[in-house]
Scaffold this active site. Structure first.
Site, mmCIF file in Angstrom:
data_model
loop_
_atom_site.group_PDB
_atom_site.id
_atom_site.type_symbol
_atom_site.label_atom_id
_atom_site.label_comp_id
_atom_site.label_asym_id
_atom_site.label_seq_id
_atom_site.Cartn_x
_atom_site.Cartn_y
_atom_site.Cartn_z
ATOM 1 N N SER A 7 0.540 -1.132 -0.388
ATOM 2 C CA SER A 7 -0.019 -0.094 0.172
ATOM 3 C C SER A 7 1.139 1.654 0.231
ATOM 4 O O SER A 7 1.544 1.145 0.139
ATOM 5 C CB SER A 7 -1.115 0.048 1.235
ATOM 6 O OG SER A 7 -0.437 0.426 2.454
ATOM 7 N N LYS A 8 0.354 2.566 0.293
ATOM 8 C CA LYS A 8 1.163 3.634 0.278
ATOM 9 C C LYS A 8 2.163 3.649 1.355
ATOM 10 O O LYS A 8 3.003 4.688 1.137
ATOM 11 C CB LYS A 8 0.145 5.116 -0.152
ATOM 12 C CG LYS A 8 -0.128 5.681 -0.832
ATOM 13 C CD LYS A 8 0.892 6.061 -1.706
ATOM 14 C CE LYS A 8 0.245 6.684 -3.326
ATOM 15 N NZ LYS A 8 1.461 6.500 -3.776
#
Ligand code: GLU
Length: 495
Positions: A253-254
């Site tokens: 994820s980010k």
């Protein structure tokens, strides 16, 4: 009976292309291409609030850029259109009616408040939240009257008893107990259909034979398989790809860094390296060969060979692959790919790039061994665009140069000046300079280290005489003069 091979990618247009989506697209596309099947692009835009036209356009552009061409899609049309889920509402309605009629679905009139209370009670008892099926036994005729009177309702799927078996191409047989599957909502009270419902309607209508997607959808699969059965349709073959994990072993994820395709394009990763890297996320060619072409991948890829375990995203390997691809490129391609970055850094605008195409090709070729990403070229060649009396000297270059001192450079400059009156010819200058060094018996480093520092400010780089040709006679002479001057100034602490 074997059915025609038809695969699809069904992105929701709610953001940028995540690397996970790009990998799913690649694996679907590869199976379709190897089997001579069809690859369908369907936009799952039923979440009207989060879906945007820009995101849809960006998804199409990104997939095209990757070279993952589709045979049917919102832009191309095709025999099973429309290819935007929001435009298929009529067919969803029709399917909902059919399921209701058959008793596979029922109207649920429970209010939001009741459901919230139910849930709170279950939470308090530490039970898995589930609908208590209160409306499942309502008399259908009575329910129809209530609906006609305008009472809002959701449509729920009546999960049958027993178990659901999924023979997953990656995970093998997975058995789900139906008792653990909630009577899930197909159409919400506001009339909006849910993902599990419409994805099946559309996959049936589009005659999808293989559903290849991320493992996060495995939990949805029993619901979907039961729905296929209720609709009287043969389910597709499923293949759930392992999650792409960050180095922390959590879903990529980010938090774990850049995860969108656009991030890597913007950083100048070669397209081939991106595809190659994605191919390695849960699959391997032979356990040894890491660099392989897209053609080789398509030929060798089998869903059965995809690993069950999570694929750990390794940014260092990605970068290494980028370098492998970049260095293997013909210089013409390299220049084309670096061009936007060179222009973006304000070094040469597109017109100047055209005018100085040969020059830029030579310069790029000179750095090809030293860069891994297209975006790294501007930084490497910035010295060529610096003011001649203000070339930035990197500490290591300066240290080397100062160790040698400026005396030999000064002599060389005197010798050089008349020789550059007709410009710089790297080949001639290289030979003559070598002869000069030998004749004077000064050693190569005594000249080359101050010379490189004066010209480029760097401790290493392409052939010095090429650099001199790229700079041109005047810039060379000015840089050497400035270098001699700078080296003559002895800084404090150096004596
Ligand atoms: N729209 C879903 C997603 O992007 C599609 C899932 C599926 O392939 O069934 O995750």
């Amino acid at each position: 009976m074997t059915r025609p091979v038809r695969l699809r990618i069904a992105p929701s247009p709610t953001g940028a292309i995540h690397l996970g989506l790009a990998r799913t697209a690649l694996f679907n596309w590869a199976v379709a291409r190897r089997c001579g099947g069809r690859f369908v692009l369907r936009i799952e835009d039923t979440d009207r609030e989060r879906s945007t036209a820009e995101s849809e356009a960006a998804i199409l552009e990104g997939l095209s850029w990757l070279g993952l061409d589709w045979d049917e899609g919102p832009d191309l049309g095709g025999p099973h259109g429309p290819y935007r889920q929001s435009e298929r509402i009529d067919s969803h309605r029709e399917a909902a009616g059919r399921l209701l009629e058959a008793g596979s679905a029922y109207r649920c009139f429970c209010t939001t408040e009741r459901l919230a209370k139910l849930r709170a009670g279950q939470d308090a008892r530490k039970q898995t939240p589930a609908y208590d099926r209160r409306c499942r036994d309502l008399d259908p005729a009575e329910a129809a009257v209530r609906a006609e009177d305008g009472e809002p309702f959701a449509l729920r799927f009546a999960v049958p008893p027993g178990e659901t078996r999924v023979d997953d191409l990656v995970r093998g047989e997975v058995v789900f107990q139906n008792a653990e599957v909630d009577d899930w909502i197909m159409v919400r009270r506001d009339g909006n259909p849910t993902y599990n419902f419409v994805v099946v309607c559309d996959d049936v209508a589009m005659e999808i034979s293989h559903v290849v997607r991320g493992e996060e959808h495995l939990v949805n699969t029993p619901k979907q398989v039961q729905l296929y059965e209720a609709l009287g349709s043969e389910p597709p073959r499923f293949a759930h790809l392992p999650l792409m994990l960050g180095r922390d072993k959590k879903k990529l994820s980010k938090r774990s860094g850049d995860v969108s395709l656009g991030d890597y394009r913007a950083k100048g990763y070669p397209r081939g390296a991106i595809l190659n890297f994605l191919a390695l996320q849960g699959w391997a060619l032979d356990g040894e060969t890491e660099v392989f072409s897209l053609e080789r991948f398509v030929e060798a890829f089998r869903l059965e060979d995809v690993s069950k375990g999570g694929a750990v995203f390794d940014p260092d390997k990605f970068r290494w692959l980028a370098g492998e691809y970049l260095r293997a490129e013909p210089v013409g391609d390299l220049v084309r790919h670096c061009a936007p970055f060179v222009a973006g850094a304000g070094q040469l605008d597109p017109t100047s790039q055209r005018e100085r195409a040969e020059w830029l090709a030579a310069v790029a070729a000179g750095e090809q061994e030293r860069i891994s990403l297209y975006s790294e070229l501007p930084e490497r060649i910035a010295y060529l665009f610096a003011a001649d009396d203000a070339v930035v000297w990197e500490p290591k270059a300066e240290k080397n140069a100062r160790k040698q001192g400026g005396a030999v450079l000064a002599e060389y400059l005197d010798w050089l000046r008349p020789r550059l009156s007709k410009g710089v010819d790297a080949a001639i200058l290289r030979d003559d300079t070598r002869a000069w060094i030998e004749e004077r018996d000064v050693g190569f480093a005594a000249l080359f280290q101050p010379l490189r520092c004066a010209l480029s400010g760097k401790a290493g780089g392409p052939d010095l005489f090429d650099v001199m040709e790229w700079l041109g006679a005047e810039a060379c002479l000015r840089r050497l003069a400035s270098g001699v001057e700078r080296l003559a100034v002895v800084r404090e602490g150096e004596r």
